[in-house]
Design an enzyme around this catalytic site. Structure first.
Site, PDB file in Angstrom:
ATOM      1  N   SER A 135       3.597   2.017  -5.775  1.00  0.00           N
ATOM      2  CA  SER A 135       2.642   2.818  -5.024  1.00  0.00           C
ATOM      3  C   SER A 135       2.713   4.244  -5.560  1.00  0.00           C
ATOM      4  CB  SER A 135       3.013   2.766  -3.539  1.00  0.00           C
ATOM      5  OG  SER A 135       2.136   3.558  -2.769  1.00  0.00           O
ATOM      6  N   LYS A 161      -0.729   0.800  -7.502  1.00  0.00           N
ATOM      7  CA  LYS A 161      -1.511   1.104  -6.299  1.00  0.00           C
ATOM      8  C   LYS A 161      -1.663   2.610  -6.218  1.00  0.00           C
ATOM      9  CE  LYS A 161      -0.088   1.178  -1.481  1.00  0.00           C
ATOM     10  NZ  LYS A 161       0.496   0.376  -0.381  1.00  0.00           N
ATOM     11  N   LYS A 163      -2.777   5.851  -4.081  1.00  0.00           N
ATOM     12  CA  LYS A 163      -3.100   6.369  -2.759  1.00  0.00           C
ATOM     13  C   LYS A 163      -4.385   7.176  -2.892  1.00  0.00           C
ATOM     14  CE  LYS A 163       0.429   5.084  -0.195  1.00  0.00           C
ATOM     15  NZ  LYS A 163       0.242   4.287   1.032  1.00  0.00           N
ATOM     16  N   ASP A 188      -5.024   2.456  -1.680  1.00  0.00           N
ATOM     17  CA  ASP A 188      -4.605   2.467  -0.270  1.00  0.00           C
ATOM     18  C   ASP A 188      -5.052   3.782   0.365  1.00  0.00           C
ATOM     19  OD1 ASP A 188      -3.400   2.230   2.197  1.00  0.00           O
ATOM     20  OD2 ASP A 188      -1.339   2.061   1.440  1.00  0.00           O
ATOM     21  N   ASN A 190      -4.763   4.484   3.783  1.00  0.00           N
ATOM     22  CA  ASN A 190      -4.015   4.834   5.001  1.00  0.00           C
ATOM     23  C   ASN A 190      -4.925   5.423   6.087  1.00  0.00           C
ATOM     24  OD1 ASN A 190      -1.471   5.412   2.786  1.00  0.00           O
ATOM     25  ND2 ASN A 190      -1.028   4.181   4.601  1.00  0.00           N
ATOM     26  N   GLU A 213      -6.946  -1.074   0.548  1.00  0.00           N
ATOM     27  CA  GLU A 213      -6.044  -1.250   1.693  1.00  0.00           C
ATOM     28  C   GLU A 213      -6.374  -0.253   2.803  1.00  0.00           C
ATOM     29  OE1 GLU A 213      -2.026  -0.988   0.307  1.00  0.00           O
ATOM     30  OE2 GLU A 213      -1.143  -0.961   2.312  1.00  0.00           O
ATOM     31  N   ASP A 238      -3.307  -3.216   6.525  1.00  0.00           N
ATOM     32  CA  ASP A 238      -1.884  -2.859   6.634  1.00  0.00           C
ATOM     33  C   ASP A 238      -1.651  -2.421   8.086  1.00  0.00           C
ATOM     34  OD1 ASP A 238       0.574  -1.522   6.664  1.00  0.00           O
ATOM     35  OD2 ASP A 238       0.182  -0.240   4.951  1.00  0.00           O
ATOM     36  N   LYS A 262       4.456  -6.103   6.354  1.00  0.00           N
ATOM     37  CA  LYS A 262       5.642  -5.234   6.434  1.00  0.00           C
ATOM     38  C   LYS A 262       6.403  -5.716   7.651  1.00  0.00           C
ATOM     39  CE  LYS A 262       3.555  -1.016   4.529  1.00  0.00           C
ATOM     40  NZ  LYS A 262       2.849   0.221   4.938  1.00  0.00           N
ATOM     41  N   GLY A 290       5.792  -1.722   1.434  1.00  0.00           N
ATOM     42  CA  GLY A 290       7.022  -0.957   1.256  1.00  0.00           C
ATOM     43  C   GLY A 290       6.988   0.256   2.160  1.00  0.00           C
TER      44      GLY A 290
HETATM   45  C1  NPQ Z   1       1.775   2.075   2.894  1.00  0.00           C
HETATM   46  N1  NPQ Z   1       3.929   2.734   1.805  1.00  0.00           N
HETATM   47  O1  NPQ Z   1       1.664   1.048   2.282  1.00  0.00           O
HETATM   48  C2  NPQ Z   1       3.082   2.853   2.956  1.00  0.00           C
HETATM   49  C3  NPQ Z   1       2.894   4.173   3.482  1.00  0.00           C
HETATM   50  C4  NPQ Z   1       4.046   5.078   3.697  1.00  0.00           C
HETATM   51  C5  NPQ Z   1       4.834   2.549  -0.395  1.00  0.00           C
HETATM   52  O2  NPQ Z   1       2.646   3.189   0.021  1.00  0.00           O
HETATM   53  C6  NPQ Z   1       8.012   7.689   5.313  1.00  0.00           C
HETATM   54  C7  NPQ Z   1       8.005   6.513   6.022  1.00  0.00           C
HETATM   55  C8  NPQ Z   1       7.064   7.903   4.354  1.00  0.00           C
HETATM   56  C9  NPQ Z   1       7.015   5.590   5.813  1.00  0.00           C
HETATM   57  C10 NPQ Z   1       5.076   7.181   3.167  1.00  0.00           C
HETATM   58  C11 NPQ Z   1       3.687   2.854   0.495  1.00  0.00           C
HETATM   59  C12 NPQ Z   1       6.067   6.965   4.114  1.00  0.00           C
HETATM   60  C13 NPQ Z   1       6.048   5.802   4.862  1.00  0.00           C
HETATM   61  C14 NPQ Z   1       4.093   6.224   2.971  1.00  0.00           C
HETATM   62  C15 NPQ Z   1       5.029   4.863   4.638  1.00  0.00           C
HETATM   63  O3  NPQ Z   1       0.821   2.453   3.548  1.00  0.00           O
HETATM   64 MG    MG Z   2      -0.580   0.845   3.221  1.00  0.00          MG
END
Ligand code: NPQ
Ligand code: MG
Length: 378
Positions: A135, A161, A163, A188, A190, A213, A238, A262, A290
């Site tokens: 990511s 991936k 962001k 992704d 978010n 995502e 997600d 997750k 992750g």
């Molecule tokens: C996701 N993870 O898939 C998350 C988002 C994410 C690897 O992209 C602290 C705790 C910081 C949780 C940053 C990836 C974070 C977190 C990103 C989760 O959306």
């Molecule tokens: Mg995500």
């Protein structure tokens, strides 16, 4: 087994580089590790809640509070406890999936270590190594992004991936696609977009992405089905998938063609396993998400990612993607773009006690005696 005590250990560890998403920038992590001390031995769990409630409503101080005051007392009450009982015993407490997942994980680790069985075997894993993706956070410039992506591809990662957020979407995707050819690529958001952005996101269609995502907020499941009528790239959820029921409803609504699993987000590995099975029965591919886990959480995730319907590379990157030095004795290393699935009992990893001491910021020990004395009877 009987749960005798729980150690709640907080660690502070710097990330190797800042990680920016549509909801903020992360420079280091404040992580809650959970050690379950049982009549059958010890086990470890990792809570994936962040420092602030920005990815989800959970946050690490809240997780520690709810464990101490509401979750652990319900488990200490039992004289005979199995990891498989935890989800139902904690059902009266609404939400708090990440806190619940952490203690269930620690109990499952203790239980499996005691009988010499690995997480992978317990989950019915079908492979000995899992394909890894990575990511990649939001960067200041496209040139810097291309350098970062190039570095990960050189290391062997099998999927990238990116962001994205409004203002950082079409151009970075175009640039990575043009520079790095037919690499497996996905994005992704978010939750950063709205249904009115569907036409904009449809501009990603020509870049042949694996998926987009969580474009919209977690409670807008129906809007994802509506967006899927306009955007050709498969939608993956997600944040919206916080339970088996949420997964079933999203599939029924055609809100997603792919699901990111997750374990922390859904209340534990056992609920995650049920979601995996449900998705398999609906021909919905899944992949392992992750949460910037240490080697403890990573070990469980890599084991689960070895299940049959985890057919897309996950965000289960190597330890050094996030941390210069992990808290386990043998960090996860990339071998030809894959991570080996641990085969030893339980999580199959050992804590590096010296490193753990170095990064520990606080330790709280909760015992069944304490819990008896302070909780009202139910
Ligand atoms: C996701 N993870 O898939 C998350 C988002 C994410 C690897 O992209 C602290 C705790 C910081 C949780 C940053 C990836 C974070 C977190 C990103 C989760 O959306
Ligand atoms: Mg995500």
């Amino acid at each position: 087994m009987r749960l005798e005590a729980v150690e709640l250990r907080r660690i502070g560890i710097p990330l190797v580089a800042p990680f920016e998403t549509s909801f903020g920038v992360q420079l280091d992590r404040d992580i809650l590790l959970v050690k379950a001390i049982t009549s059958e031995g010890e086990g470890w769990g990792e809570c994936v809640a962040g420092e602030e409630p920005t990815y989800s409503p959970e946050y690490v101080d809240g997780a520690q509070h709810v464990l101490t005051n509401h979750l652990l007392p319900r488990l200490f009450e039992r004289d005979e406890l199995h990891a498989e009982d935890v989800f139902d015993l904690l059902r009266p407490v609404h939400g708090h999936q990440m806190a619940k997942a952490a203690i269930e994980m620690a109990l499952l680790d203790a239980q499996l270590r005691a009988r010499g069985e690995s997480f992978a075997r317990y989950f019915g894993a079908v492979r000995e190594a899992v394909d890894c993706g990575v990511s990649v956070g939001i960067h200041r410039t496209v040139a810097e992004l291309l350098r970062t992506v190039g570095g990960f591809l050189d290391q062997g990662y099998r999927r990238i991936k990116l962001k994205i957020k409004p203002g950082w979407d079409i151009e970075p995707v175009r640039a990575v696609r043009e520079r790095y050819g037919n690499v497996l690529l996905q994005v992704d958001a978010n939750t950063a977009y709205r249904l009115a952005d569907a036409k904009l996101l449809a501009e990603l269609d020509p870049f042949d992405l694996l998926l987009i995502e969580q474009p919209m907020p977690e409670d807008q499941v129906l809007a994802h089905a509506q967006m899927a009528e306009i955007v050709g790239t498969p939608i993956c959820l997600d944040e919206s998938i916080h339970s088996l029921q949420a997964a079933a409803d999203a599939i029924e609504l055609h809100a997603c063609r792919i699901i990111n699993i997750k374990p922390g987000r859904v209340g534990g590995y056992l609920e995650a396993q049920r979601i995996h099975d449900l998705c398999a029965s609906h021909s919905i591919p899944v992949w392992m998400g992750g949460m910037l886990e240490t080697g403890v959480g990573r070990a469980g995730n890599v084991a689960m990612a070895a299940m049959a319907n985890f057919t897309l590379p996950g965000d289960t990157s190597a330890s050094d993607r996030y941390y210069r030095r992990d808290v386990i004795t043998e960090p996860f290393l990339l071998h030809d773009g894959r991570l080996r699935v641990p085969a030893g009992p339980g999580l199959g990893v050992a804590l590096d006690e010296e490193r753990l001491r170095e990064v520990t910021t606080s330790t709280e020990r909760i015992t069944r005696e304490m819990s008896r004395a302070t909780t009202p009877s139910r």
